[in-house]
Design a protein around this motif. Structure first.
Motif: not given
Ligand code: SF4
Length: 389
Positions: A66, A68, A70, A72-73, A76
């Motif tokens: 990914c 991004a 994020c 909390y994630c 990724q």
């Molecule tokens: S939640 Fe995780 S997998 Fe989804 S866009 Fe954000 S970083 Fe990427």
């Protein structure tokens, strides 16, 4: 909460009046769980009787790579990381085919925003999955992914949705919503899809006749007023389009130390706790009461454990997702012993034991099969009782 306000809110709920932002915040301020449950259960029973819907589905994550990050994630990975993966199309089809014997009715597909996979990969994978499993509905991609497809393809969401629908897309997923209020969103979300684009893409999908789910990630740095704001935005959009079938409050999860690289990926873990079961039940109840125009409220049991999932059925929930044989996005963040596999029979018994009537549904919430009502408590006492973790 004072007794007068309690009576006022009760009267509104029993009269079927729409609740306001202030009402929602007041409901969250009450710690009288029994009272909240009673109100939500009244509403849920008016709308859905003693039914609890479920479907037999499989979650498939085509890639965890990914662009991004994020906050909390824990799912990724960046390109080149040890356990980063991207499925070839034949691999995705093979994995999906493994479930065929379980008579699954739906594939639920969400993915990272892969930096180099071409747009053509996505309709192609849908086409091949559909060819291999023609009776299985494809629920795929968040609004965030659709916005990502706009970026990598140069096409608009209109053309993208047309092509995905032509390739077999039945429904978008509800992810990417998290908490819409920018006050919170700016601290947790690292991609470019916020309320304006999320609602634009779901509105567009609804205008094409697609029905979609809606979600909310709660229990991190937001306050109850942000949850109320989130639901009211969705309620307003639902007034306009009528395209949401279900609302799914998703419980934010802490990460665990990854045994492969010793990392904790959740960047807000040190300053957050996870919502307690009581807070989750309250969130289900207030959501059912406030989001009065969405037909169903779902508990995604993987995030809550089975006992809370059973209790949630008395707090406004009428839908349990699903028969999940593989689910990565949440389960990467769960070391609490919740199983990640449930089959049709497990779900039936879970629902009967909670005192409800199971109804198997498809992606559009059409009834696939109705089951018997739950046995009475007296009948159940005669049998050895199952303990649900
Ligand atoms: S939640 Fe995780 S997998 Fe989804 S866009 Fe954000 S970083 Fe990427």
């Amino acid at each position: 909460m004072d007794a007068g306000l309690k009576r006022e809110l009760e009267a509104k709920v029993y009269a079927g009046e729409r609740l306001t932002r202030e009402d929602g915040i007041a409901l969250y301020s009450s710690d009288d769980l029994t009272w909240l449950g009673r109100l939500a259960h009244h509403r849920r029973t008016e709308m859905n009787g003693d039914r609890v819907m479920f479907n037999v589905n499989r979650h498939l994550n085509l890639t965890n790579v990914c662009s991004a990050s994020c906050a909390y994630c824990s799912f990724q990975r960046k390109p080149g990381e040890k356990d980063a993966y991207t499925m070839r199309i034949d691999e995705a089809v093979r994995k999906a085919k493994e479930m065929e014997d379980e008579q699954l009715t739906e594939l639920h597909i969400v993915n990272g925003l892969h930096p180099t996979l071409p747009w053509r990969y996505y309709p192609k994978v849908l086409r091949e999955l559909k060819a291999a499993l023609p009776n299985v509905k494809l629920k795929a991609f968040t609004a965030t992914e659709v916005q990502w497809f706009e970026k990598i393809s140069g096409l608009g969401a209109d053309e993208i949705l047309d092509e995905l629908m032509d390739a077999g897309l039945e429904s978008l997923t509800g992810g990417g919503a998290e908490i819409f209020d920018w006050e919170i969103r700016q601290h947790i979300v690292d991609h470019a899809c916020h309320w304006e684009d999320w609602s634009r893409i779901h509105r567009l999908a609804h205008s094409k006749g697609m029905k979609t789910p809606s979600t909310m990630l709660y229990g991190h740095i937001e306050e109850p007023r942000h949850r109320v704001d989130h639901v009211l935005r969705l309620r307003e959009l639902q007034d306009e389009t009528g395209g949401f079938l279900v609302f799914i409050p998703l419980r934010y999860q802490h990460d665990f130390v990854d045994s492969a690289d010793g990392k904790i990926r959740n960047r807000i873990q040190a300053r957050t706790t996870m919502a307690s079961p009581a807070e989750s039940l309250k969130t289900f109840a207030v959501s059912r009461l406030l989001f009065d125009n969405v037909p169903h409220v779902k508990c995604f049991w993987v995030m809550h454990g089975l006992s809370v999932a059973q209790l949630s059925l008395n707090f406004g929930v009428d839908d349990l997702d699903g028969s999940v044989v593989e689910y990565k996005i949440t389960h990467d963040a769960d070391s609490y012993g919740t199983p990640n596999t449930m089959h049709r029979d497990d779900l039936l018994h879970l629902i009967w034991d909670a005192g409800f009537r199971p109804v198997e549904r498809n992606t559009r919430y059409e009834v696939v099969r109705e089951y018997d009502a739950a046995p009475t408590l007296a009948e159940r006492r005669a049998e050895p009782q199952q303990v649900w973790a």
